[in-house]
Design an enzyme around this catalytic site. Structure first.
Site, PDB file in Angstrom:
ATOM      1  N   CYS A  76       0.833  -1.202   0.000  1.00  0.00           N
ATOM      2  CA  CYS A  76       0.000   0.000   0.000  1.00  0.00           C
ATOM      3  C   CYS A  76       0.872   1.259   0.000  1.00  0.00           C
ATOM      4  O   CYS A  76       1.585   1.531   0.975  1.00  0.00           O
ATOM      5  CB  CYS A  76      -0.915  -0.039   1.232  1.00  0.00           C
ATOM      6  N   CYS A  79       0.167   3.743   2.814  1.00  0.00           N
ATOM      7  CA  CYS A  79       0.669   3.180   4.079  1.00  0.00           C
ATOM      8  C   CYS A  79       2.165   3.445   4.205  1.00  0.00           C
ATOM      9  O   CYS A  79       2.653   3.792   5.287  1.00  0.00           O
ATOM     10  CB  CYS A  79       0.418   1.672   4.148  1.00  0.00           C
TER      11      CYS A  79
END
Length: 151
Positions: A76, A79
């Protein structure tokens, strides 16, 4: 004793607030209400703690400090952008707030329990209860503002 000379920890048993003098950090303290042992080593942690399904309850729910859990995945992009913020906040909040990181792909039980459907998600816990959640890549200031009641 001033606020700068001490830390506040919740008893894992009765959840009452206990003041821990800085010079006692690293020792086992006793709760002033119920007498339960309180391990003060947590006050020395200045980096995010890796959380798994196996230790989630002990590390987050039973944390004697308020806790923020960064639910993320290595694939991600947003993230990955938040990772350095969480490292900085863990250092800044040493002894005040536990910062945890949990890979949602490797920990499906906790991810399902808290219905993590979008990442990054930040879960905020106090005294063993989920008190707030934030979803999406957020600026550092937004995270600080969300945690300000616990600082």
């Amino acid at each position: 004793m001033t606020q700068a000379d001490s830390f506040i920890m919740h008893c894992p048993q009765c959840k009452i607030r206990n003041r821990i003098p800085k010079e006692k950090v690293g020792a086992v303290a006793k709760c002033g209400k119920c007498g339960q042992d309180i391990d003060t080593d947590i006050l020395n942690i200045g980096s995010p703690v890796i959380i798994t399904d196996k230790d989630f309850y002990d590390q987050i729910i039973n944390s004697p400090l308020p806790a923020i859990l960064d639910c993320w995945a290595p694939w991600c992009g947003p993230c990955q952008m938040m990772g350095p913020f969480m490292d900085e906040l863990a250092a800044d909040w040493k002894g005040k707030i536990r910062v945890g990181k949990m890979n949602v792909d490797e920990n499906p039980k906790t991810s399902a329990q808290y219905q993590i459907h979008s990442i990054p998600t930040l879960l905020i816990f106090n005294k063993g209860s989920l008190v707030n959640s934030l979803t999406g890549a957020l600026p550092k200031n937004n995270i600080i503002q969300a945690m300000s009641p616990f600082l």
